[in-house]
Design an enzyme around this catalytic site. Sequence first.
Site, PDB file in Angstrom:
ATOM      1  N   GLU A  49       1.267  -1.440  -0.347  1.00  0.00           N
ATOM      2  CA  GLU A  49       0.151   0.276   0.130  1.00  0.00           C
ATOM      3  C   GLU A  49       1.120   1.633   0.186  1.00  0.00           C
ATOM      4  O   GLU A  49       0.831   1.837  -1.098  1.00  0.00           O
ATOM      5  CB  GLU A  49      -1.046   0.024   1.673  1.00  0.00           C
ATOM      6  CG  GLU A  49      -2.253  -0.775   1.145  1.00  0.00           C
ATOM      7  CD  GLU A  49      -1.721  -2.236   1.236  1.00  0.00           C
ATOM      8  OE1 GLU A  49      -0.263  -2.583   2.281  1.00  0.00           O
ATOM      9  OE2 GLU A  49      -2.190  -3.666   0.566  1.00  0.00           O
ATOM     10  N   HIS A  93     -11.384  -5.336   8.920  1.00  0.00           N
ATOM     11  CA  HIS A  93     -12.148  -5.851   7.513  1.00  0.00           C
ATOM     12  C   HIS A  93     -13.966  -5.243   7.887  1.00  0.00           C
ATOM     13  O   HIS A  93     -14.710  -4.850   7.022  1.00  0.00           O
ATOM     14  CB  HIS A  93     -12.777  -7.325   6.782  1.00  0.00           C
ATOM     15  CG  HIS A  93     -11.474  -7.990   6.550  1.00  0.00           C
ATOM     16  ND1 HIS A  93     -11.001  -8.486   7.471  1.00  0.00           N
ATOM     17  CD2 HIS A  93     -10.818  -7.734   5.147  1.00  0.00           C
ATOM     18  CE1 HIS A  93     -10.492  -9.067   6.565  1.00  0.00           C
ATOM     19  NE2 HIS A  93      -9.748  -8.624   5.626  1.00  0.00           N
TER      20      HIS A  93
HETATM   21  C1  LIG Z   1      -1.989  -4.648   4.116  1.00  0.00           C
HETATM   22  C2  LIG Z   1      -3.111  -5.615   3.933  1.00  0.00           C
HETATM   23  N1  LIG Z   1      -2.933  -5.186   2.698  1.00  0.00           N
HETATM   24  C3  LIG Z   1      -3.807  -6.501   2.164  1.00  0.00           C
HETATM   25  C4  LIG Z   1      -4.631  -7.505   2.639  1.00  0.00           C
HETATM   26  C5  LIG Z   1      -5.986  -8.328   2.020  1.00  0.00           C
HETATM   27  N2  LIG Z   1      -5.014  -9.726   1.776  1.00  0.00           N
HETATM   28  C6  LIG Z   1      -5.496 -10.507   2.304  1.00  0.00           C
HETATM   29  S1  LIG Z   1      -4.421 -11.631   1.738  1.00  0.00           S
HETATM   30  C7  LIG Z   1      -4.202 -11.212   0.098  1.00  0.00           C
HETATM   31  C8  LIG Z   1      -2.638 -11.777  -0.133  1.00  0.00           C
HETATM   32  C9  LIG Z   1      -1.673 -12.573   0.382  1.00  0.00           C
HETATM   33  O1  LIG Z   1      -1.247 -13.780  -0.451  1.00  0.00           O
HETATM   34  P1  LIG Z   1       0.819 -13.953   0.199  1.00  0.00           P
HETATM   35  O2  LIG Z   1       0.811 -13.079   1.099  1.00  0.00           O
HETATM   36  O3  LIG Z   1       1.246 -14.630  -1.183  1.00  0.00           O
HETATM   37  O4  LIG Z   1      -0.724 -15.166   1.043  1.00  0.00           O
HETATM   38  P2  LIG Z   1      -1.028 -16.160   0.747  1.00  0.00           P
HETATM   39  O5  LIG Z   1      -2.715 -16.359   0.631  1.00  0.00           O
HETATM   40  O6  LIG Z   1      -0.974 -16.981  -0.169  1.00  0.00           O
HETATM   41  O7  LIG Z   1      -1.463 -17.334   1.396  1.00  0.00           O
HETATM   42  C10 LIG Z   1      -4.485  -9.888   0.313  1.00  0.00           C
HETATM   43  C11 LIG Z   1      -4.500  -8.855  -0.659  1.00  0.00           C
HETATM   44  C12 LIG Z   1      -4.238  -7.954   4.109  1.00  0.00           C
HETATM   45  N3  LIG Z   1      -4.997  -8.898   4.391  1.00  0.00           N
HETATM   46  N4  LIG Z   1      -2.874  -6.478   4.749  1.00  0.00           N
END
Ligand SMILES: Cc1ncc(C[n+]2csc(CCOP(=O)(O)OP(=O)(O)O)c2C)c(N)n1
Lengths: 430, 412
Positions: B134, B204
Site C-alpha cells: 500500500e 474488515h
Molecule cells: C496490508 C494488507 N493489504 C491487503 C490485504 C488483503 N489481502 C489479504 S490476503 C492477501 C494476499 C496475500 O498473499 P500471500 O502473502 O502470498 O499469502 P497467501 O494468501 O498466498 O498465503 C491480500 C492482498 C491485507 N490483509 N493486508
Amino acid sequence: MFRRPFASRGIRRSIHLGTLPNSHSPIVSSLSFFKSVTPDGGIIPTFRVLDGVGRPVEGAQIPEIDEPFARRLYENMQLLPTLDTVLYQVQRQGKTSFHMTSHGEEATIIGSAAALELDDEVLGQYREMGVLLWRGFSVDSVMNQCFGNQEDTSGKGRQMPVHFGSPKHHFHTISSPLATQIPHAAGVGYALRRSDRRSRNIAACFFGEGAASEGDFHAGLLLASTIPSPTLFIARNNGFAISTPSTEQYYGDGIASRGPGYGIDTVRVDGNDVLAVIAAVREARKRTLEQGRAVLVEAMSYRVGHHSTSDDSFAYRQRTEVEDRKRIDNPIARFRLYMESQGWWNATEEEELKARLKADVMKALKRAESLPRCELGELFTDVYAGEEPWNIKEQRAELTGLLKKYGDSWEPWRTELGRFKNKGQDLTSV
Amino acid sequence: MLPTRRIPTLVSRPRRSFSKPFQRHNSSVAEPPPAGGHLPSIANSKLLRTTRERSLRTQGLSWNDEQAESTTVRETRKMNVYQAVRDALSIALTKDDNAVVFGEDIAFGGVFRCTMGLAEEFGRERVFNTPLTEQGIAGFAIGMALMGHTPIAEIQFADYIFPAFDQLVNEAAKIRYRSGGQYNVGGLTIRTPTMSVGHGGLYHSQSPEGFFMGASGLKVVIPRSPIQVKGLLLSAIRDPNPVIFMEPKILYRSAIEQVPIDDYTLPLGRAETLVEGSDLTLLTWGTPVYHCETALHMLNDPPPALAPHIPESLRKAKIELIDLRSILPWDAAAITESVNCTGRLVIVHEAGMTAGVGAEIAAEVQKRCFLRLSAPVKRITGWDTPVALQYEKFYIPDAVRIVDGLVETLAY
Ligand SMILES: Cc1ncc(C[n+]2csc(CCOP(=O)(O)OP(=O)(O)O)c2C)c(N)n1
Ligand SMILES: [Mg+2]
C-alpha cells in the site's frame, strides 16, 4: 560489516587499486553489472530429497526421522486438510463467516513446524493452522475459534475465523494486516536472546510471497540481520496472492534472492517435499541460533485451494491448471508413497486414519456449534489493562441502558442476545 | 483478507413497502412480514433513485459533455455500486489518456468487482496489478500525479490504508504547500472500500475517515449510492486536489439505482439534504444513511415493540436527514444552516466516538449555533473499541440506537 559480496562472473579483483573507506568491496577496473545472487549467475536452485512419487532423489540426504515421527508427520498432514475441508463446507452452509485452507501447502507448514522446537516463538500470517496442530492445539480449539464461541481461547470471538493465537503453544495471535508480524518477529527474536531461560529458542516468522512485498518485510529482515536477532523467516511461496500470480509480484528471483541483500543465510526448498522442508528448516534453525542472526527459507509450493471462502479462483486461473498441479504433485501423496516404501504405512492404516480424523473433526464441530458466544460484556474488555478509561465505562453503560430498554421487546436484538452466554445479562443485571 | 464477491447482507434486516413513504416513489415488493416488523432496508430504500425520472433529477448533477443542458435525451441504466464505480473509471480512462487504474488484484476485476473488464478494454499498461504494498501504491500514484498524470489507485480495504498513511498525509497532502505551489498531486485519487459488512471483525470493518481529518490538502469523500458514486468519483478524479474516495462495501451489491450513462459530476464539499425537516438535523454518511432512513420510519410509525419508547408527541417530529458526502472539507455552511433552523443535531457514524469525524463537527456546530441549540449535539457511533466480530451487531450503530438518540435529543 561486509562479509560476502555478491559473487558474479566478470568481476576481477585487483588489489593494487586500493580500498574504500566503509567497505571491503574489492576495486576493479572493468565495468560490470550483475543481477543474480548465485555464483554462476543462474536462478537460485531448489532443495529436494524426495521426487514426485516419494523416492529419494539421487545423492539426497534424507533427514533423520524414525517411524513414530514419520507417522506423526503424516497424521498431521492429513488432519490439516480434513479440518480445512469441513471448515470450508461449514462456511458454505453459513455457520461461520470465513475460512482459508492450506490445501497444497501441508508439507511446507507441517514440515517447518516439525523442524522447530515446540517452544520456538511462531509469528504466522494466517495459513499456518498446521503449526498449531503439530503443537497440540486441539481440534476443539480450532473449531471454537472458527465458531467464535465462548471457548474461543484465541480471541473471545473478536477476530475472524483462522485468526488463532495461543501463548501456551508459543503462537502469536494472527493479525489480518499483512506483513506486520515480520518486524515483530525480529523484536521477538531479540527479546529471546536477552532472556536467559529462552536463549535456546528462536523466533520463526511465516509469511506469503505476496506479503513479502510490503515495506514491513524489508524492515523485519533488515532489523533481524543488522541488530541482529535470532529470527527465522519462512516465506511460503504458493504462487498467488489472491489473484495476483507471483510473476506479477516480483521481478527478481523470488523471495530467496533478497536474503543475500541482507547478508543472511538463505535457502530455497521444495515446499511440497516434507522431508526437504524438515532438513532445510532444521539447518536454518541451527544457523539462526548459532549466528544469532536472521536466516531466510523460501518454500516453493502451489495454492491448490481458492484464496479463501470469499474467493473463486477460477475467475483468474484455469481449473485445469489446478487439477494438473494436484495430480502431478500432491505433497501428502508424495510422503505417503515414501512411508509405504519404508513399510511404515499401508492402505488399511490410511483408511483408518481418515475415518478417525473425520470423526474427531465432526465431533468437535458438533460441540463448537452448540456453544454460545462469550458474554456480550467482553465487547468492552481488554481494550486497556489497568484502570479503565471513562469513555469505555460510559459506553458500556450506554449499551447496557439500551439493552435494558429494547433487549427484550425488540426481536432482532433479543435473537442476537440469545447467541451470547447469559444472553446479555452480564450487562443488564448488574 | 476478505475479498468477497458475495457481499453478504448486513443483517436480515426487516423489509417493508411503505404506505406513506417520505420520499415519494413506489417499488413495493410483497414479502412476508419479517421478524422485526415492517421497515425499509437498503434494498428497498426510498432514497435510492430507481426510475429514470428521479435519477435525472439528482440534485447538483452537472453534465460533462456538449449537450450540457439537456436532460430529455439522457438515458439511465440500472447499476449497483460496483458497476457505477466501473462506469466512472471507464469514462475517466476513455476521456483522459493520462488516466491509469491500478492496485492489488485489480486486473481480474478486483476483489469487489469494481474494475471488471477494464484491463481487457483499456490494456494492461493502463489497468494493472501492483505488488502487494500500500505504501508503494500510494507513493507510485503520487509520483505519477507529480508528472501531471491521473492515477486512480485502489487500496483493497480501508483497513489496509495505514501503510500508505505516511505517503498520503506527509506527501500527497503537503506537496503543493511545501513547493510553494510549484508541484501538486491534484490528479491523484485513492479508492478504497470502507465500513462494516456485519462480520468483518477488527480488520474488515473499520471506517478510518477520521484519521485523515487533520491532513489539510487532502479531500475525503464517502458516497451513499450508485448515482452518487459515479458523479462524486468523476469529480474526485478531476478535482485539482488529491482525493481519498471511500466506498461503503456493503453497498457494492445492495444499493441499486438507475444511473445516467453519460459523463456527469456531483459537487465535492457539498452535503445533500435527503429529507427536509425543521425539528432535528440528522447527519451521517455512507452506510448509516440507510439506518437513519429506517430510524425515521421507526419514529414516525413505530412497530409495536418500540412504540412504548416513542412518545406520541414526538412521532410527528420533522427530521432533516443530511448526507455529508464530503468529509474533508465538510460542508459547514449547510450543516450550520440546518441546525440553526432545527436547534438539534444528531450525528451518526460507524467509526468509534473519540476523535471521530463527529467530534469535529460537534465542536464547530456548538460554536456556530450555540444560541440556537435546544439540546446537546448527540453522537451515535461505534464504541471506542476495535470492531469485534461476534459482537458487531451491538457495535455498529443500528436503527434502534438511532431512533433512541432521536427521541432523547427531541425530548431534551
Ligand atoms: C496490508 C494488507 N493489504 C491487503 C490485504 C488483503 N489481502 C489479504 S490476503 C492477501 C494476499 C496475500 O498473499 P500471500 O502473502 O502470498 O499469502 P497467501 O494468501 O498466498 O498465503 C491480500 C492482498 C491485507 N490483509 N493486508
Ligand atoms: Mg501466496
